[in-house]
Design an enzyme around this catalytic site. Sequence first.
Site, PDB file in Angstrom:
ATOM      1  N   CYS A   3      23.627  -0.795 -41.164  1.00  0.00           N
ATOM      2  CA  CYS A   3      24.197   0.557 -41.158  1.00  0.00           C
ATOM      3  C   CYS A   3      23.733   1.261 -42.426  1.00  0.00           C
ATOM      4  CB  CYS A   3      25.719   0.519 -41.022  1.00  0.00           C
ATOM      5  SG  CYS A   3      26.584  -0.272 -42.397  1.00  0.00           S
ATOM      6  N   ARG A   9      30.491  -0.467 -41.113  1.00  0.00           N
ATOM      7  CA  ARG A   9      30.142  -0.932 -39.763  1.00  0.00           C
ATOM      8  C   ARG A   9      29.413  -2.276 -39.754  1.00  0.00           C
ATOM      9  NH1 ARG A   9      27.093   4.505 -38.366  1.00  0.00           N
ATOM     10  NH2 ARG A   9      26.758   4.256 -40.620  1.00  0.00           N
ATOM     11  N   ASP A 119      29.937   6.740 -37.674  1.00  0.00           N
ATOM     12  CA  ASP A 119      30.239   6.381 -39.055  1.00  0.00           C
ATOM     13  C   ASP A 119      31.724   6.672 -39.321  1.00  0.00           C
ATOM     14  OD1 ASP A 119      30.506   6.176 -41.748  1.00  0.00           O
ATOM     15  OD2 ASP A 119      28.780   7.440 -42.251  1.00  0.00           O
TER      16      ASP A 119
HETATM   17  P1  4NP Z   1      28.652   2.340 -43.262  1.00  0.00           P
HETATM   18  O1  4NP Z   1      29.579   3.564 -43.720  1.00  0.00           O
HETATM   19  O2  4NP Z   1      27.242   2.886 -43.176  1.00  0.00           O
HETATM   20  O3  4NP Z   1      29.198   1.976 -41.934  1.00  0.00           O
HETATM   21  O4  4NP Z   1      28.808   1.268 -44.312  1.00  0.00           O
HETATM   22  C1  4NP Z   1      29.319   4.350 -44.843  1.00  0.00           C
HETATM   23  C2  4NP Z   1      29.663   3.895 -46.101  1.00  0.00           C
HETATM   24  C3  4NP Z   1      29.467   4.689 -47.198  1.00  0.00           C
HETATM   25  C4  4NP Z   1      28.901   5.940 -47.056  1.00  0.00           C
HETATM   26  C5  4NP Z   1      28.553   6.404 -45.795  1.00  0.00           C
HETATM   27  C6  4NP Z   1      28.758   5.594 -44.690  1.00  0.00           C
HETATM   28  N1  4NP Z   1      28.696   6.767 -48.187  1.00  0.00           N
HETATM   29  O5  4NP Z   1      28.285   7.922 -48.020  1.00  0.00           O
HETATM   30  O6  4NP Z   1      28.926   6.313 -49.315  1.00  0.00           O
END
Ligand code: 4NP
Length: 155
Positions: A3, A9, A119
């Site tokens: 991800c 995720r 997300d």
């Molecule tokens: P992930 O979610 O891609 O599912 O781990 C996110 C975690 C952090 C951020 C964006 C999505 N961020 O912008 O820091």
Amino acid sequence: MVCLGNICRSPLGEGILKKKIDEVGLDWQVDSAGTGAWHIGNPPDERSVDTARKNNIDISDIRARKCTRRDLIEYDLILAMDQENYDQLVQMVGHGNEIDKIKLLLDYLKPGERLSVPDPYWGGIEGFNRVFKLIEEACSALIDAHAPAEDNQRG
Ligand code: 4NP
């Protein structure tokens, strides 16, 4: 499992798939990583840890890392949570022939629909529950696609 941050995720994906392959007796190596570097070294988001724990999965030991070229070479399947992650991974491959290993995870659930696991980072806990369910269903479909029941200890 890949991800963006490797804190929401994909750690859920790693925990869910590890539990499922354990249940059916498959010896697969499963790991997760992010396409972004902001959270390197951090544990998963507490909301992911809590959602997993409610489902008897402990992901608290995972630490975020960034996906590397080596991952793309070493793993047989690279599962992107969303279209943006997919595009980033394809860019990392460049002219390499690993491109065929990169899949959208939800393509196992709804083939050809190019669906993304949303997300959940900026929303509430219900988004994490929804993401958990989607990933869980996709992991079951993934196992059925690559290791049908007659090939594993369920069969
Ligand atoms: P992930 O979610 O891609 O599912 O781990 C996110 C975690 C952090 C951020 C964006 C999505 N961020 O912008 O820091």
